[in-house]
Design a protein around this motif. Structure first.
Motif, PDB file in Angstrom:
ATOM      1  N   ASN A  42       5.657  -2.227  -9.690  1.00  0.00           N
ATOM      2  CA  ASN A  42       5.161  -2.693  -8.393  1.00  0.00           C
ATOM      3  C   ASN A  42       6.039  -3.801  -7.823  1.00  0.00           C
ATOM      4  O   ASN A  42       6.322  -3.842  -6.621  1.00  0.00           O
ATOM      5  N   PHE A  43       6.448  -4.697  -8.696  1.00  0.00           N
ATOM      6  CA  PHE A  43       7.316  -5.794  -8.300  1.00  0.00           C
ATOM      7  C   PHE A  43       8.637  -5.664  -9.060  1.00  0.00           C
ATOM      8  O   PHE A  43       8.641  -5.286 -10.233  1.00  0.00           O
ATOM      9  N   ASP A 135       1.466 -12.060  -2.905  1.00  0.00           N
ATOM     10  CA  ASP A 135       0.915 -10.752  -2.531  1.00  0.00           C
ATOM     11  C   ASP A 135      -0.529 -10.942  -2.084  1.00  0.00           C
ATOM     12  O   ASP A 135      -1.482 -10.603  -2.791  1.00  0.00           O
ATOM     13  N   ASP A 139      -1.452  -5.442  -2.460  1.00  0.00           N
ATOM     14  CA  ASP A 139      -0.982  -4.068  -2.337  1.00  0.00           C
ATOM     15  C   ASP A 139       0.205  -3.769  -3.243  1.00  0.00           C
ATOM     16  O   ASP A 139       0.847  -2.735  -3.139  1.00  0.00           O
ATOM     17  N   SER A 141       3.037  -5.454  -3.409  1.00  0.00           N
ATOM     18  CA  SER A 141       4.323  -5.716  -2.762  1.00  0.00           C
ATOM     19  C   SER A 141       4.302  -7.124  -2.195  1.00  0.00           C
ATOM     20  O   SER A 141       3.265  -7.624  -1.758  1.00  0.00           O
ATOM     21  N   TRP A 142       5.486  -7.743  -2.216  1.00  0.00           N
ATOM     22  CA  TRP A 142       5.622  -9.060  -1.590  1.00  0.00           C
ATOM     23  C   TRP A 142       6.262  -8.954  -0.210  1.00  0.00           C
ATOM     24  O   TRP A 142       6.675  -9.964   0.367  1.00  0.00           O
ATOM     25  N   GLY A 143       6.334  -7.755   0.313  1.00  0.00           N
ATOM     26  CA  GLY A 143       7.056  -7.554   1.565  1.00  0.00           C
ATOM     27  C   GLY A 143       6.183  -7.543   2.801  1.00  0.00           C
ATOM     28  O   GLY A 143       6.674  -7.281   3.902  1.00  0.00           O
TER      29      GLY A 143
END
Length: 761
Positions: A42-43, A135, A139, A141-143
């Protein structure tokens, strides 16, 4: 860790192959890295997935230490805590796993949905730039939008107290965060950095804390005696429309996010807005037709009385209170109730005039020419010239100059309404020009002062020129013959003051021009950090620049500084030429502090920048544990024009030299001789041993460190020895001597009757 293998072809000197079965010689170099430990994939964590990684080996890291990782640990952001990597930089403490804790750089306060200004303590070993992600929506994601919470935030060495908001959309439960710090900054979620550290954390977001609902009210009344005080016998004013505004002047919202509905007062004159969050507000009142506002006693926050009027006409013609704050537990308990979460002191009085009323206004503008030099300070409101900021205080005085009342500009406009016929003066208050006030540094427009304020000329300067007295118009007579059809009005309608005053009774031509302060001259300071190979404190012709030194600009007391735009002045790294330059600086006293790469020491020097005319020497010295200059002054137009440029606003003479200290070496000797009388002393007449006696130098474990032989005089010498090394002695063939020794000494020792050994160290 990353293993780099370098190989080279092995061949004979003449170019032929020296070994037909082994054509290459290879060397392996292990480069240590620090990586994260959040859940992968995920990361981006694992080395195979281009996880965030930082080369180790410098003094840049988060917390008290950092250790090397293999790039194969991921999970719940505790894997790095539960393992101990090698090598270790810094001094680690023991964590809850009983391991050396290198995930110790960040500490956060308890997080709740919707919290603001949460404290984030970040500790850095050296100055670096922080990038961090959370996050919030879980979800994986850190985006997402709003999930990068710090972008190249400059950290100083030591503890840095930062703040972070928890957005309202944050999901409750476990969230993952990533903090990266490096010298260069601009780190992304993944990828490599040349130094620094990455730390991942698992945090818990708790439900939003209940917020205390606040209230504000209270009374709109008919102030028949027009004194701004609630007097016995005065009645409530029904039909006034009351609305609540936030700090921006927009309709306020309650705790549910709903716009607060306006209230029309009934026969009690009461109003109440409730279920409000903490914050700054103002109350706006639109009275019934033909009513005008009573004199204001002042701000809700500042005036404790509960029987006065807090409303006033603003520059745009609206009637509002000044901004006031609502704070949980901080509201008055003697304002009609005992509730510290309710303010019932925001009252406004109105009256209906018994004779025709007049108004007087218009605009305060900046007479700077709007880019046209010929229009600057001409006393005329030219196209493109802007108004002053909101909140400039404008005073209404009588013909003798006695203050009657005041108001503040809104979008540059001001208005005094409900006035009786008579003579008045209008002044831009002197208080606006104080050092901490809104017009600090401004001056009066002097290019075209109005000689007769009753002439009806619009869009010109009516003010006097002495700031200490306020910029005042001459006497204005209000009667039934005021100018009509003025086009520049707050209402946007020609001749309309926004208060229903007849055009012929409203004078909207009394404008004031002010001149902005001359922009300060931007100053700069630099210049060279170099390697002073000969350690003489002067830049030699062939001496090289020192690349990558960290240069920080501080004020004379050692505090961070801001540039003319109000931005923090970031540290710099010297470029390939050893250069640095800080620009867009205000006048003042400064210090340049330099952090050289490991292994370098500051050279001799430390000459004061201001008094030392040389541009070739070193201005740095050790002061309080830091390598820095003495304080020096930057002044507009007063800097040297012989320091590498001809700019009198730039000082390019602040140079600092560094060198690599030479490691002290030692030697050990001295001779082997024939001790004829066996007394252990080299007596007169005793002869040296023969030349060519072989001697070995051994360490404390007996390993041979070097060999030599005696000369024709029996002398021997082992040179270029490091200090503080324990040696087992010098052994000559035939076991002439064998002793352990350390430190510095000069010893003569008898070992065999026929020979002697002499040591010097």
């Amino acid at each position: 860790m990353e293993i780099v293998t370098n190989c080279t072809q092995v061949s004979a000197v003449d170019g032929g192959d020296s070994n037909a079965t082994n054509d290459e010689s290879c060397a392996k170099l292990t480069i240590p890295f620090d990586l994260g430990d959040a859940p992968d994939p995920n990361f981006p964590v694992l080395l195979a997935n281009s996880g965030a990684r930082h080369q180790l080996g410098t003094d840049v890291y988060l917390g008290k230490c950092v250790d090397g990782d293999l790039g194969d640990v991921q999970g719940d952001a505790s894997g790095d805590d539960a393992t101990e990597g090698k090598p270790v930089y810094g001094v680690c403490e023991t964590d809850k796993f009983g391991k050396l804790d290198d995930e110790d750089g960040v500490a956060l306060a308890e997080l709740h949905v919707g919290d603001t200004q949460n404290t984030v303590q970040v500790t850095a070993s050296s100055a670096c730039k922080l990038n961090a992600w959370v996050d919030w929506n879980q979800d994986g994601s850190w985006g997402g939008a709003g999930e990068q919470v710090f972008i190249d935030q400059v950290l100083a060495a030591g503890r840095n107290d930062l703040t972070m908001d928890v957005p309202a959309f944050a999901a409750e439960g476990t969230i993952y965060t990533r903090f990266r710090c490096s010298t260069a900054g601009a780190d992304g979620i993944g990828g490599e950095a040349a130094d620094g550290e990455v730390e991942d954390y698992a945090l818990t977001v708790l439900p939003a804390l209940p917020k205390t609902p606040l209230s504000v009210g209270d009374f709109i009344w008919e102030d028949t005696n027009k004194d701004g005080k609630q007097t016995e016998g005065e009645n409530p004013l029904a039909g006034a429309i009351v609305s609540l505004l936030d700090s921006t002047g927009a309709p306020a919202k309650d705790l549910t996010g709903t716009i607060v509905a306006e209230i029309t007062t009934d026969a009690t004159g009461k109003y109440l807005f409730s279920n409000l969050p903490e914050g700054d507000y103002s109350v706006k009142v639109a009275p019934p037709k033909d009513y005008i506002v009573s004199p204001s006693a002042g701000d809700v926050d500042d005036v404790p009385a509960n029987d006065d009027s807090n409303c006033a006409v603003q520059g745009d013609g609206s009637i509002t209170t000044a901004l006031f704050s609502l704070t949980a537990g901080g509201e008055p308990v003697d304002d009609g109730d005992a509730d510290a979460n309710s303010n019932l002191s925001a009252d406004c009085g109105f009256y209906k005039p018994t004779e025709p009323t007049h108004s007087l206004g218009n605009k305060v503008w900046i007479d700077d020419g709007a880019g046209t030099l010929g229009n600057a300070n001409n006393g005329i409101l030219d196209a493109g010239e802007s108004t002053v900021a909101d909140g400039v205080v404008v005073e209404l005085r009588d013909a003798a100059g006695v203050l009657l009342t005041s108001t503040m500009t809104s979008k540059g406009f001001y208005l005094f309404s409900g006035l009786t016929a008579g003579d008045y003066k209008v002044c831009v208050a002197a208080s606006n020009f104080a050092d901490t006030a809104i017009l600090k540094g401004f001056s009066a427009s002097t290019g075209g002062n109005e000689a007769d304020a009753n002439a009806g000329v619009d869009s010109n300067d009516n003010g006097s020129d002495v700031l200490a007295d306020g910029l005042c118009s001459n006497v204005i007579t209000l009667d039934a013959n005021a100018p009509t059809g003025e086009t520049d009005t707050a209402s946007g309608t020609a001749g309309d003051d926004g208060m229903n005053t007849p055009d012929a009774l409203s004078d909207l031509t009394v404008d004031f021009g002010v001149i902005p302060p001359v922009p300060p001259t931007p100053l700069s300071v630099g210049d060279t950090v170099w390697i002073d190979a000969d350690e003489n404190g002067l830049q030699g012709k062939d001496e090289l620049p020192l690349v990558g030194a960290l240069v920080t600009l501080l004020d004379k007391d050692g505090n961070p500084v801001k540039d003319l735009a109000g931005n923090n002045v970031d540290y710099l790294q010297t470029d390939a030429d050893g250069k640095y330059l800080f620009s867009n600086l205000p006048e003042g006293e400064y210090i340049v502090r330099v952090g050289a790469p490991d292994g370098y020491a500051v050279t001799q020097g430390g000459a004061a920048v201001d008094t030392d005319p040389s541009n070739m020497d070193s201005n740095c010295a050790v002061v309080g544990g830091h390598v820095q200059t003495l304080p020096f002054l930057l002044s507009a137009g007063a800097e040297s024009i012989t320091d590498g440029d001809t700019d009198a606003n730039t000082d390019l003479s602040v140079d600092c030299g560094f060198y690599v200290p030479k490691v002290p070496t030692h030697s050990l000797g001295n001779r082997v001789w024939v001790d004829t009388n066996n007394n252990g002393l080299a007596d007169v007449g005793e002869t040296p041993a023969v030349a060519g006696i072989a001697l070995e130098l051994k360490d404390s474990n007996g390993a041979v460190l070097g060999t030599t032989t005696t000369d024709a005089e029996g002398r021997y010498l082992f040179s270029n020895l490091p200090a503080s090394r324990r040696l087992s002695g010098v052994r000559g063939r035939g076991q002439l001597c064998d002793r352990q020794y350390s430190g510095r000494f000069h010893r003569q020792h008898r070992q065999q009757p026929s020979s002697g050994c002499e040591y010097r160290y």
